[in-house]
Design an enzyme around this catalytic site. Structure first.
Site, short mmCIF file in Angstrom:
data_model
loop_
_atom_site.label_atom_id
_atom_site.label_comp_id
_atom_site.label_asym_id
_atom_site.label_seq_id
_atom_site.Cartn_x
_atom_site.Cartn_y
_atom_site.Cartn_z
N GLU A 180 -11.62 -3.07 -5.17
CA GLU A 180 -12.45 -2.02 -5.77
C GLU A 180 -12.88 -0.94 -4.78
O GLU A 180 -13.95 -0.35 -4.92
CB GLU A 180 -13.67 -2.64 -6.47
CG GLU A 180 -13.27 -3.44 -7.69
CD GLU A 180 -14.41 -4.21 -8.36
OE1 GLU A 180 -15.56 -4.00 -7.99
OE2 GLU A 180 -14.11 -5.03 -9.24
N GLU A 256 -9.00 -8.22 -12.59
CA GLU A 256 -10.34 -8.82 -12.60
C GLU A 256 -11.03 -8.38 -13.88
O GLU A 256 -11.05 -7.19 -14.22
CB GLU A 256 -11.17 -8.40 -11.38
CG GLU A 256 -12.49 -9.18 -11.34
CD GLU A 256 -13.41 -8.77 -10.19
OE1 GLU A 256 -12.95 -8.65 -9.04
OE2 GLU A 256 -14.62 -8.60 -10.47
#
Ligand SMILES: *[C@@H]1O[C@H](CO)[C@@H](O)[C@H](O)[C@H]1NC(C)=O
Ligand SMILES: *[C@@H]1O[C@H](CO)[C@@H](O)[C@H](O)[C@H]1NC(C)=O
Ligand SMILES: *[C@@H]1O[C@H](CO)[C@@H](O)[C@H](O)[C@H]1NC(C)=O
Ligand SMILES: *[C@@H]1O[C@H](CO)[C@@H](O)[C@H](O)[C@H]1NC(C)=O
Ligand SMILES: *[C@@H]1O[C@H](CO)[C@@H](O)[C@H](O)[C@H]1NC(C)=O
Ligand SMILES: *[C@@H]1O[C@H](CO)[C@@H](O)[C@H](O)[C@H]1NC(C)=O
Ligand SMILES: *[C@@H]1O[C@H](CO)[C@@H](O)[C@H](O)[C@H]1NC(C)=O
Ligand SMILES: *[C@@H]1O[C@H](CO)[C@@H](O)[C@H](O)[C@H]1NC(C)=O
Length: 664
Positions: A180, A256
């Site tokens: 991320e 995810e």
């Protein structure tokens, strides 16, 4: 990619549908197949989410692992993704790196190696993925950026993959870039090149574990990058993709997802996205953060795992609804099966997918999750309606079965008596079709596969709070396979068992804080290190610990009570902190940053001498002892009112701890 469903729905709108003959859906493999299915998985780490799992006694620990990984038992997960520990806070704690320092290598730290081994032992086919959240400071050469020296970062990551094989016989199947956070095309290409050069051609690359953009645009514009990247992995895609994403021709994953409190709404979220990530977004794998909630529940995102195992001290664990929702897909498919092209949304809400092994096996998973009973933590979910519907599925092509196995879950929020993964009577296929009456908030699996099983173990021991009196002299190091002491949850820094065989005294086996340089962080780690332990509801406690400062140039250590925070907001942790420093001073503060000073003074403390620190908190007062003598007394402490106990250091510096104890 998916076929429009049949017209009968046009003639009967929701209100009257129960009297209609129902909607017809075709399951056909003669028109070509859809994408290859890559599996449903769980993510351990990102960070420290399996921390408490490792300290469960047997048989409970094995039971939990069976519910997660054992084929035809529980979730029967097909993918295990783990954090490549980077010595920094990665959501619910830090995970140790295999290279704390540039000249250091150790492939036995933490618990992810062990977990991968346990998963593989149960399911040799399980797909393994590694992804870094953070990196030791030396990798960034002092900058909070891992790609300035791509060759260093590449060799750091590749060494983890090689170590997995060399020390644990684990073949890592996929590796990611930086969770991320930004990516760097040059780094990704060098990673591919180095993997190939190291005989790791089989290891595939996922990018970029963030949003669909900007990785999609970069891949479309850069042929070499396009060849280096095998899978486009997005996080929390909300079942959707951008049109450009399909143009890459890449395999698409929700790498995810979930991250939702694991009650029955969490189960509903999981059921909806497992199906719709493919139906609506062509994603062929969905990975849940997190695998198992094995961290103190008051840390961020408490109980956002597929099941709950957060009490090693009692042995209690809970097989939550997402485990059985997972089973609906995983027990009746294998990675490598193909989706049919005939998958889609149901006319009155919900969705269906169909998969085949191309040898005549067919698995259909149907979900009718209503909006309010399937909201995930993110992104927002637009309103939609689901109503009762009768659905007929017509089998075409190679699906000639006469009997299909049926498994059903009903979330049932009205009676609050949900049913999970119940085997029903097989369906007789008549004239090439079968019909189901679908209520709201149900999951059905209809399949030719006969091996499904709802595994079970006797009820685990009842839930119990963390023991009121607890001690650890860290001597268990002698036989532990783990590098970390039970129940300590590092929030900045890494606390590891340490052994000083030249020490003739009582401190041969200790716990050592080992991070000596600020890591390349994922969130804002504190400038101090801290490990927490115990019960968040503790108020009046006595925390004692033997401490040993190793920093020649000053530095300090603390014991703490009523520690109120961890995770990404660790910098703003409050509590009652009793510090001693190597410069001959002590301090009492109400924060980890050491700025809110409640008391301070001189103490005869310096580095390389063992001291016993003891902190006692009762109501609004605290006192501290050094080597059994009062150093300060009756200091007023108003906030916070409760929290964990803790130990730590005043900076990224070495220090040792021994003979930790806490009692009321
Ligand atoms: C592993 O994969 C092989 C080949 O697809 C399959 O035959 C076997 O049943 C799988 N084993 C498990 C435990 O899933
Ligand atoms: C399906 O995905 C598209 C974009 O990929 C999005 O616009 C749409 O809202 C999604 N539909 C549902 C029902 O999630
Ligand atoms: C389905 O899979 C099983 C193994 O799970 C296999 O034995 C069987 O031949 C397959 N085909 C059909 C049509 O059931
Ligand atoms: C859902 O149904 C209600 C009641 O029939 C209706 O008012 C609402 O507009 C519907 N919502 C959607 C998104 O279709
Ligand atoms: C069987 O299905 C076909 C269409 O698939 C239909 O034409 C036929 O009438 C059906 N027969 C019976 C007995 O329902
Ligand atoms: C190990 O013990 C010896 C003897 O007590 C001591 O001099 C030395 O500083 C210790 N080393 C560490 C790293 O604690
Ligand atoms: C730890 O404390 C106990 C008393 O609570 C004492 O007997 C023991 O010697 C201490 N161990 C060390 C290593 O200091
Ligand atoms: C904490 O408890 C110990 C007994 O375990 C006691 O000796 C010590 O005085 C207490 N500490 C304080 C600061 O009261």
């Amino acid at each position: 990619m998916f076929m429009p469903t049949v017209f009968s729905a046009l003639a009967c709108f929701a209100v009257f549908c129960h009297i209609c003959s129902g909607d017809n859906y075709i399951l056909d493999d003669t028109i070509g197949l859809g994408r290859a299915f890559d599996g449903i998985g769980g993510l351990s780490g990102g960070g420290a989410t399996s921390r408490l799992l490792v300290n469960y006694d047997e048989p409970y620990r094995s039971q939990i692992l069976d519910y997660l990984f054992k084929p035809n038992f529980g979730a029967s997960l097909q993918i295990l993704k783990v954090e490549i520990g980077g010595d920094a806070q990665s959501t619910d704690g830090t995970e140790p790196s295999h290279m704390h320092y540039e000249n250091d290598e150790n492939y036995f730290r933490g618990y992810e190696w062990w977990l991968m081994g346990e998963a593989k032992r149960r399911n040799p086919n399980i797909t393994l993925i590694g992804l870094p959240w953070a990196f030791p400071g030396w990798v960034g050469h002092g900058e909070n950026w891992p790609f300035h020296f791509p060759d260093i970062t590449v060799s750091y990551v590749v060494s983890w993959i090689i170590g997995a094989k060399q020390y644990h016989e684990l073949d890592i199947d996929y590796v990611g870039i930086w969770n991320e956070r930004s990516f760097d095309s040059k780094y990704i290409k060098l990673l591919r090149y180095t993997l190939d050069k190291s005989g790791l051609e089989r290891v595939r690359i996922i990018a970029s574990d963030n949003l669909w953009e900007p990785i999609t645009s970069f891949v479309l514009l850069d042929q070499e990058l396009q060849e280096a990247v095998d899978v486009l992995g997005a996080h929390y895609p909300g079942t959707t993709i951008l049109p450009e994403v399909l143009k890459t021709g890449k395999t698409l994953w929700s790498s995810e997802d979930y991250s939702t409190f694991n009650n029955d709404v969490g189960g509903g979220c999981w059921a909806r996205i497992i199906n719709q990530n493919y139906v609506n977004g062509s994603m062929t794998a969905t990975i849940a953060w997190n695998l198992v909630s094995s961290y103190y529940q008051e840390l961020p995102f408490g109980r956002d795992g597929l099941m709950t195992a957060q009490e090693p001290w009692s042995g209690n664990y809970v097989v939550e609804s997402p485990i059985w929702i997972t089973a609906h897909t995983t027990q009746f498919t294998q990675p490598g099966w193909r989706y049919l092209q005939t998958v889609g949304h149901l006319n009155h809400g919900g969705s269906y997918v169909a998969l085949t092994d191309q040898k005549g096996n067919l698995t259909v998973v149907i979900e009718t999750m209503s909006h309010d009973h399937s909201v995930c933590i993110r992104p927002p979910l637009l309103p939609y309606n689901v109503t009762f519907q009768r659905a007929t599925f017509s089998l075409k092509g190679s699906f000639v079965s006469v009997e299909l196995q049926v498994w059903n879950s009903k979330l049932d929020f009205k009676t609050k008596k949900p049913v999970f993964f119940q085997k029903q009577n097989p369906i007789k296929v008549s004239n090439g079709s079968f019909t189901l009456d679908l209520n709201v908030d149900e999951v059905y699996t209809v399949t030719t596969v006969t091996t499904g099983q709802k595994g079970s173990y006797p009820e685990p021991p009842p839930s119990a709070p963390f023991p009121k009196a607890y001690k650890d002299d860290f001597n268990v190091r002698k036989c532990s396979v783990f590098s970390e002491a039970p129940n300590f949850a590092d929030q900045t820094g890494v606390f590891e068992y340490f052994m000083n065989l030249t020490d003739p005294g009582p401190h041969v086996y200790t716990l050592q804080q080992v991070v000596t340089q600020r890591p390349v962080t994922w969130v804002a780690d504190a400038d101090q290190t801290i490990s927490i332990i115990g019960d968040y509801n503790w108020q009046d406690v006595n925390v004692s610990c033997d401490v040993y400062m190793e920093n020649e140039k000053g530095g300090g250590v603390f014991v703490a009570a009523r520690v109120d925070k961890g995770g990404g907001s660790v910098r703003s942790t409050k509590g009652i902190f009793f510090w001693i420093f190597a410069d001959g001073t002590y301090k009492v503060t109400s924060d980890l940053s050491g700025e809110s000073i409640l008391a301070e003074g001189l103490s005869p403390t310096r580095a390389h001498i063992w001291y016993t620190l003891s902190l006692s908190v009762k109501g609004n007062y605290a006192s501290g002892e050094l080597n059994g003598h009062a150093l300060w007394t009756n200091v007023v402490v108003l906030k916070p009112k409760n929290g964990w106990a803790g130990i730590g250091t005043s900076a990224f510096e070495l220090a040792q701890f021994d003979n930790f104890s806490v009692h009321p």
